[in-house]
Design an enzyme around this catalytic site. Sequence first.
Site, PDB file in Angstrom:
ATOM      1  N   GLY A 162       8.399  67.096  61.114  1.00 29.61           N
ATOM      2  CA  GLY A 162       9.516  68.044  60.982  1.00 29.61           C
ATOM      3  C   GLY A 162       9.927  68.382  59.564  1.00 29.61           C
TER       4      GLY A 162
ATOM      5  N   GLU B  71      14.306  64.076  55.606  1.00 31.32           N
ATOM      6  CA  GLU B  71      14.213  64.315  57.049  1.00 31.32           C
ATOM      7  C   GLU B  71      14.712  65.711  57.383  1.00 31.32           C
ATOM      8  OE1 GLU B  71      12.965  63.898  59.761  1.00 31.32           O
ATOM      9  OE2 GLU B  71      14.001  62.520  61.110  1.00 31.32           O
ATOM     10  N   ASP B  72      14.157  66.298  58.431  1.00 34.27           N
ATOM     11  CA  ASP B  72      14.560  67.652  58.818  1.00 34.27           C
ATOM     12  C   ASP B  72      15.993  67.728  59.334  1.00 34.27           C
ATOM     13  OD1 ASP B  72      13.944  66.247  61.154  1.00 34.27           O
ATOM     14  OD2 ASP B  72      12.604  67.764  61.988  1.00 34.27           O
TER      15      ASP B  72
ATOM     16  N   ASP C 126      20.554  64.002  63.972  1.00 31.08           N
ATOM     17  CA  ASP C 126      21.114  64.388  65.271  1.00 31.08           C
ATOM     18  C   ASP C 126      21.955  63.209  65.779  1.00 31.08           C
ATOM     19  OD1 ASP C 126      21.400  65.846  67.664  1.00 31.08           O
ATOM     20  OD2 ASP C 126      19.525  65.115  68.487  1.00 31.08           O
TER      21      ASP C 126
ATOM     22  N   PHE D  75      19.920  73.831  69.887  1.00 29.02           N
ATOM     23  CA  PHE D  75      18.564  73.391  69.581  1.00 29.02           C
ATOM     24  C   PHE D  75      17.898  74.425  68.684  1.00 29.02           C
ATOM     25  CE2 PHE D  75      14.207  72.129  69.913  1.00 29.02           C
ATOM     26  CZ  PHE D  75      14.325  70.748  69.869  1.00 29.02           C
ATOM     27  N   VAL D  76      17.484  73.968  67.504  1.00 28.92           N
ATOM     28  CA  VAL D  76      16.932  74.897  66.508  1.00 28.92           C
ATOM     29  C   VAL D  76      15.438  74.664  66.266  1.00 28.92           C
ATOM     30  CG1 VAL D  76      19.114  75.353  65.321  1.00 28.92           C
ATOM     31  CG2 VAL D  76      17.732  73.378  64.630  1.00 28.92           C
TER      32      VAL D  76
ATOM     33  N   ASP E  22      10.338  71.839  65.495  1.00 26.97           N
ATOM     34  CA  ASP E  22       9.562  72.287  66.651  1.00 26.97           C
ATOM     35  C   ASP E  22      10.320  72.147  67.958  1.00 26.97           C
ATOM     36  OD1 ASP E  22       9.505  69.377  66.725  1.00 26.97           O
ATOM     37  OD2 ASP E  22       8.008  69.606  68.303  1.00 26.97           O
TER      38      ASP E  22
ATOM     39  N   ARG F 130       6.916  75.571  64.308  1.00 28.60           N
ATOM     40  CA  ARG F 130       7.162  74.928  63.009  1.00 28.60           C
ATOM     41  C   ARG F 130       6.940  75.882  61.833  1.00 28.60           C
ATOM     42  NH1 ARG F 130       7.711  69.346  63.776  1.00 28.60           N
ATOM     43  NH2 ARG F 130       6.436  68.415  65.403  1.00 28.60           N
TER      44      ARG F 130
HETATM   45  P1  IMP Z   1      18.013  61.531  65.929  1.00 37.40           P
HETATM   46  O1  IMP Z   1      17.255  60.262  65.924  1.00 37.40           O
HETATM   47  O2  IMP Z   1      18.700  61.758  67.250  1.00 37.40           O
HETATM   48  O3  IMP Z   1      18.979  61.701  64.771  1.00 37.40           O
HETATM   49  O4  IMP Z   1      16.950  62.683  65.939  1.00 37.40           O
HETATM   50  C1  IMP Z   1      16.327  63.132  64.839  1.00 37.40           C
HETATM   51  C2  IMP Z   1      15.064  63.855  65.241  1.00 37.40           C
HETATM   52  O5  IMP Z   1      15.271  64.661  66.385  1.00 37.40           O
HETATM   53  C3  IMP Z   1      14.643  64.789  64.152  1.00 37.40           C
HETATM   54  O6  IMP Z   1      13.679  64.205  63.323  1.00 37.40           O
HETATM   55  C4  IMP Z   1      14.065  65.963  64.897  1.00 37.40           C
HETATM   56  O7  IMP Z   1      12.669  65.812  64.991  1.00 37.40           O
HETATM   57  C5  IMP Z   1      14.616  65.912  66.274  1.00 37.40           C
HETATM   58  N1  IMP Z   1      15.603  66.979  66.548  1.00 37.40           N
HETATM   59  C6  IMP Z   1      16.932  66.836  66.733  1.00 37.40           C
HETATM   60  N2  IMP Z   1      17.527  68.014  66.952  1.00 37.40           N
HETATM   61  C7  IMP Z   1      16.555  68.942  66.881  1.00 37.40           C
HETATM   62  C8  IMP Z   1      16.538  70.391  67.008  1.00 37.40           C
HETATM   63  O8  IMP Z   1      17.555  71.069  67.207  1.00 37.40           O
HETATM   64  N3  IMP Z   1      15.325  70.972  66.868  1.00 37.40           N
HETATM   65  C9  IMP Z   1      14.168  70.284  66.630  1.00 37.40           C
HETATM   66  N4  IMP Z   1      14.134  68.952  66.500  1.00 37.40           N
HETATM   67  C10 IMP Z   1      15.313  68.282  66.635  1.00 37.40           C
HETATM   68 MG    MG Z   2      11.213  65.021  64.217  1.00 38.36          MG
END
Ligand code: IMP
Ligand code: MG
Length: 178
Positions: free
Chosen positions: A43, A98-99, A102, A151-152, A158, A164
């Site tokens: 990402g 990191e992208d 969340d 969701f983006v 992706d 991507r």
């Molecule tokens: P976390 O562990 O819940 O903070 O999730 C982080 C990961 O979830 C990121 O590295 C993304 O790959 C993925 N993610 C979370 N939200 C989105 C979104 O809106 N679009 C795409 N990937 C997402």
């Molecule tokens: Mg990811």
Amino acid sequence: MHKDCERILLSEEQIKARVIEVADEVNAAFAGKEPLVVGILKGSIIFYGDFIRCLNFPIMLDFMVVSSYGSGTVSSNNLKIKKDVENDVAGKDVIIVEDIIDSGFTLANLKQLFIERGAKSVTIVTLLDKFERRTVDVKSDYNCFKIEDEFVIGYGLDYNERYRMLPYIGILKRSLYE
Ligand code: IMP
Ligand code: MG
């Protein structure tokens, strides 16, 4: 705009300008250091490339592949390391790129991992922060954009490995995953 996008959330120009701003803050903080910059694949790939080209201090590049997702749009509580960094992080300043943050699960776990491995410092740089969705207590030290709970896709992000390569960040049409 791609037909699967509801609308464009952040344009190429907006992203470019903000990445420069955030990189400048990081430049000020890291002057005189030589950190290991760890990109979380896949990402962060586009953001990583744009971000490091704005840095003006020496860096070492490294990458990890982790996954906490199955194929859907909701995080699971199961972080898998599919590819680890190649460098020994003990005694090093680490910048994780990191992208998106969340739930916070991925970054909280990665930060903990680098601390356990003896990193001198761990700094988190994110492109996007979905702050409303945080369930794990972790903060990004440098973040480009706070976004709502949508969701983006695009600019590295992706949905089921697609989209991507879009140069902007768009909101995925809900009908495609609901
Ligand atoms: P976390 O562990 O819940 O903070 O999730 C982080 C990961 O979830 C990121 O590295 C993304 O790959 C993925 N993610 C979370 N939200 C989105 C979104 O809106 N679009 C795409 N990937 C997402
Ligand atoms: Mg990811």
